[in-house]
Scaffold this motif. Structure first.
Motif, PDB file in Angstrom:
ATOM      1  N   GLU A   1      71.224  -6.519  40.136  1.00  0.00           N
ATOM      2  CA  GLU A   1      71.982  -5.415  40.738  1.00  0.00           C
ATOM      3  C   GLU A   1      73.414  -5.480  40.215  1.00  0.00           C
ATOM      4  OE1 GLU A   1      71.136  -4.845  45.116  1.00  0.00           O
ATOM      5  OE2 GLU A   1      69.679  -6.437  44.753  1.00  0.00           O
TER       6      GLU A   1
ATOM      7  N   GLN B   1      65.461  -2.433  46.497  1.00  0.00           N
ATOM      8  CA  GLN B   1      65.618  -1.848  45.161  1.00  0.00           C
ATOM      9  C   GLN B   1      66.530  -2.670  44.270  1.00  0.00           C
ATOM     10  OE1 GLN B   1      64.343   1.059  43.774  1.00  0.00           O
ATOM     11  NE2 GLN B   1      62.921   0.900  45.503  1.00  0.00           N
ATOM     12  N   HIS B   2      66.159  -2.771  43.000  1.00  0.00           N
ATOM     13  CA  HIS B   2      67.045  -3.413  42.033  1.00  0.00           C
ATOM     14  C   HIS B   2      66.736  -2.890  40.642  1.00  0.00           C
ATOM     15  CE1 HIS B   2      63.438  -5.727  41.412  1.00  0.00           C
ATOM     16  NE2 HIS B   2      63.499  -6.223  42.621  1.00  0.00           N
ATOM     17  N   GLU B   3      67.587  -3.193  39.685  1.00  0.00           N
ATOM     18  CA  GLU B   3      67.346  -2.853  38.283  1.00  0.00           C
ATOM     19  C   GLU B   3      66.422  -3.904  37.693  1.00  0.00           C
ATOM     20  OE1 GLU B   3      69.404  -0.372  36.649  1.00  0.00           O
ATOM     21  OE2 GLU B   3      70.357   0.079  38.589  1.00  0.00           O
TER      22      GLU B   3
ATOM     23  N   THR C   1      60.514  -9.262  48.634  1.00  0.00           N
ATOM     24  CA  THR C   1      61.487  -8.364  48.034  1.00  0.00           C
ATOM     25  C   THR C   1      62.715  -8.289  48.915  1.00  0.00           C
ATOM     26  OG1 THR C   1      61.945  -6.108  47.337  1.00  0.00           O
ATOM     27  CG2 THR C   1      60.434  -6.387  49.182  1.00  0.00           C
TER      28      THR C   1
ATOM     29  N   ALA D   1      71.055   2.431  46.382  1.00  0.00           N
ATOM     30  CA  ALA D   1      69.602   2.355  46.507  1.00  0.00           C
ATOM     31  C   ALA D   1      69.153   1.473  47.666  1.00  0.00           C
ATOM     32  CB  ALA D   1      69.002   1.832  45.200  1.00  0.00           C
ATOM     33  N   ASN D   2      70.010   0.542  48.053  1.00  0.00           N
ATOM     34  CA  ASN D   2      69.656  -0.385  49.128  1.00  0.00           C
ATOM     35  C   ASN D   2      70.882  -0.669  49.993  1.00  0.00           C
ATOM     36  OD1 ASN D   2      68.792  -2.388  50.817  1.00  0.00           O
ATOM     37  ND2 ASN D   2      68.300  -3.877  49.197  1.00  0.00           N
TER      38      ASN D   2
END
Lengths: 507, 507
Positions: free
Chosen positions: B108, B82-84, B79, B138-139
């Protein structure tokens, strides 16, 4: 991957029974190996499992080699046929402190040595080439420079006595890692670290034996192009003309990187077993991979574009993760052909020797000092013991590679605001001083613009360095992409441009 | 090397107990592994045995990974944070007949989509890059194009809505070989063969979901530079401007050769286990080697000459067959860093997709026909079954690669009398026809003279092909060696020349 070796120890005794050596890789009968290559299937998977014929072929080869090794005994045999043999009982002290208590140099010759023994040409080879540069009465197989040697040819046997040796460290009859050490076992990786200069010193021991005090010329291509320069630097009085084709005066990091990857893939093959594979299956998979990488560095992109383009081996088939483009099957074949014909340990030692090559003065002085120290020790017989303390002790730094603080070295991990121009020094003074012994020699330097392994700037560097050292008899030829797209291999192929230039220079 | 897998079957049951999968590689405790790294010694050998700290490190890592895998369970996790996530229940038909019954695209975004949804830029990535091109709320970790994206930056988030996806086939959240198939198991090498166009189709499914009917621009580098062209060819009406940086319109054999060697070293790692390693130790050694080879292709020789020269990591030590030049420890580190951060199977599938890339018209038509046939079958649910008959059936030709009869192709084994000039065609008509859908697009093509993986002639080819197709809005920029010696990686580093050109073009 060498966890593998753990497996041998954990196996039931019955399976280990045939083991004669500490690092013995595993052997399995073909039937067992085959049963493993069936792909796992699931009735509920969305797509079928891919097959891997390239790995099946490797498995089958391991099984065949295992069977052969059990039948015919463990001795590997690497040879290119009949050759002459020079044996020396005088030990050979190597640059990094190793010693060969005795050694052999295998060689071949063409033409006749004249009365005053002044017409000898020493032909120096690339990494994997043997002394068999041309066919002989004893071995009619065509040599790797068959069309370059003979009456009226670039190396004219009507005029010259041509000698080609197998380098020490190799496997074609000269002493190397597959040779037997004093204790009756193969050297393997107990063979000492070797340099290009060590190989040249062994060649000159042969010349002593042949009572040739001075060469008419030293001629070499690729690694041989390093050796011809080294011969002149080590023995300036004993070398007439020098020809260095697609060689260099010091290895550069890109070539080192290319050779590093080859060594690493070979050493990661569990069958390599840290070099102790002589009584077992050789690391044929690692050798094959190493040769495939090497082959990429020997040729050029535009040539392949023309020759292979995007052709697939069988366009009617689905693509696969195993080789299917024609270029892939070509590389596969090149690796396959080589993987049992050359000793893997020889590849490691000789490729390392190429990396270590540096004719800069400071490196020469360091080696000289080191040799003097060891020379003193060799008399007392303490060299081997002492080396125990040093040659085994390399450890990787605790901190892995760190970017050096320099304005001109942005790293991929740390994107920079902009790039800065990198100015490469013109030939460094240290190299100019190092090549000073060649300032009065006639030297021919040839480079090929499409060569990525020994790029043309390296031969330009040799020529410019020699000129800066005061040499007024340097000829430098660079074959542009209009003349050759064959990259590093051009010296094997281009009789007209390479052969012609050599002939003109020698005559 | 996969003979190894035989070992697992022959081991005592106690050692096999933890096995949950057919192709489970061996695991041994650290202590056992360590005991194997002692070198064989003989009191009578002429020289000491070499040590191999680089292999010791591999053994120790295997042992650590084995311990970790036993503790934390088998699930690997790749990973970048965070992502969509876009999930599609509509199956995705792939070019070569495979099908993903459902799939996810992780992505993203930066900036705001405007009211008429016309300001979207699709940023397309290189092989191993993730959607994390820039930090997000988010990241906050910096992305791989951190300085190229933002207010007033080349991809100006005051004006544009920038979308970056993880490609399908990858491992950063989009469906790939490490994803779970319908039967609840990892796809592994049951994942179907993939193309660049398949990746682009998945991206456009996401655009459908986001209700973006037309992109303001498709922008990509390296493999992304293939994708931006493919996006325009597949969906000419849905793409505004196109930026292709260090990409190509068709892969050439040299790049294929480089990627071939990477795939082969990875597949030869016994831990790869034909792709079924998810419940066990990943093939970290093979991945490390593959990344080291890749790293060689990402940079340039002159840059390394300046940066590393011939420096050794520790000049006080003896040379070794393990890494000791600084360039070697750099490569070692690059491989080490990557080997557990990316899914090995993803590397294989995506690198193969790059090889298969060809925007020539005849290839496009073949694929179109193939897709039409399979599209008909997909309704009947017969695609997977049918593919069984074809995708498993690749076999190597009985006769290995044979030199093609051609005056211009002398082989190294058959020295020729002379070389002949090889004339490369100017852009082939087939490629001109293939790029015709882009004849009215504004296209920016950027190449870098020091790039050996996607050499500058390939970007020249794109530009010339587009012009021949009638495009009058092509801009072509080539950064000479005076501007960048950073080779293929220049697009990651050169904010001024690459970023500046992109900014000018988009504004």
């Amino acid at each position: 991957m060498s966890l593998l070796q753990g497996a041998a120890r954990s196996l039931p005794r019955s399976l280990r029974a045939a083991g004669r050596q500490q690092y013995r890789p595993l052997r399995f009968p073909l039937s067992l190996s085959r049963s493993l290559s069936s792909t796992p299937s699931s009735p509920n998977s969305s797509n079928p499992a891919l097959s891997f014929p390239c790995l099946d072929a490797q498995d089958a080869k391991s099984a065949r080699l295992s069977a052969r090794s059990l039948q015919s005994g463990p001795e590997p045999s690497y040879t290119t046929g009949q050759h002459e043999r020079f044996h020396s009982d005088e030990p050979l002290l190597l640059d990094w402190g190793g010693v060969l208590p005795q050694f052999e140099v295998a060689y071949e010759t063409w033409g006749e040595l004249n009365k005053d023994r002044s017409n000898a040409i020493l032909l120096q080879t690339g990494l994997s080439a043997s002394s068999h540069a041309h066919s002989t009465a004893a071995n009619p197989k065509p040599g790797w420079w068959e069309k370059f040697i003979g009456p009226g040819k670039p190396l004219d046997t009507d005029k010259y006595f041509v000698i080609c040796t197998n380098v020490i460290g190799g496997c074609y009859g000269s002493t190397g890692p597959s040779s037997i050490d004093l204790d009756g076992k193969h050297y393997a990786t107990r063979f000492p670290i070797l340099t290009i200069e060590d190989m040249v010193r062994a060649q000159f021991r042969l010349l002593d034996h042949l009572k040739i005090s001075k060469l008419s010329a030293a001629v070499g291509s690729s690694m041989g192009g390093m050796q011809s320069l080294a011969a002149g630097v080590l023995f300036p009085e004993r070398v007439g003309k020098i020809v260095s084709i697609s060689g260099c005066a010091r290895s550069h990091p890109y070539s080192i990187a290319m050779r590093h990857t080859q060594r690493q893939v070979l050493m990661m093959d569990p069958n390599w077993a840290r070099g102790y594979y002589y009584d077992s299956i050789p690391p044929h998979s690692g050798m094959k991979l190493a040769r495939e990488i090497a082959t990429v560095t020997y040729r050029s992109g535009p040539e392949w574009e023309k020759r292979f383009g995007r052709k697939r081996a069988d366009p009617s088939k689905q693509p696969a993760l195993c080789p299917d483009f024609l270029i892939e099957t070509y590389l596969d074949h090149a690796g396959e052909k080589f993987c049992l014909e050359y000793d893997p340990n020889s590849l490691l030692y000789i490729s390392k020797a190429m990396d270590l090559f540096d004719l800069g003065l400071s490196h020469q002085l360091t080696m000289k000092e080191q040799r003097a120290k060891n020379q003193a020790k060799i008399a007392s017989g303490a060299v081997g013991q002492d080396a125990n303390n040093t040659s085994c002790s390399l450890t990787l730094p605790d901190q892995p590679y760190q970017e050096q603080p320099s304005a001109a070295t942005p790293s991929a991990q740390q994107p920079e605001t902009g790039t800065e121009t990198i100015e490469l020094e013109s030939p460094p003074k240290d190299l100019v001083a190092g090549l000073a012994p060649l300032k009065d020699h006639q030297v021919l330097v040839i480079g090929v613009a499409s060569d990525i392994l020994f790029p043309a700037w390296q031969q330009r560097e040799i020529a410019e360095t020699l000129k800066l050292a005061g040499n007024k008899k340097v000829e430098h030829i660079e074959l542009g992409e209009d003349l050759s797209l064959f990259g590093h291999d051009t010296f094997l192929l281009d009789l007209k441009n390479i052969g012609g230039a050599v002939q003109n220079f020698l005559d």
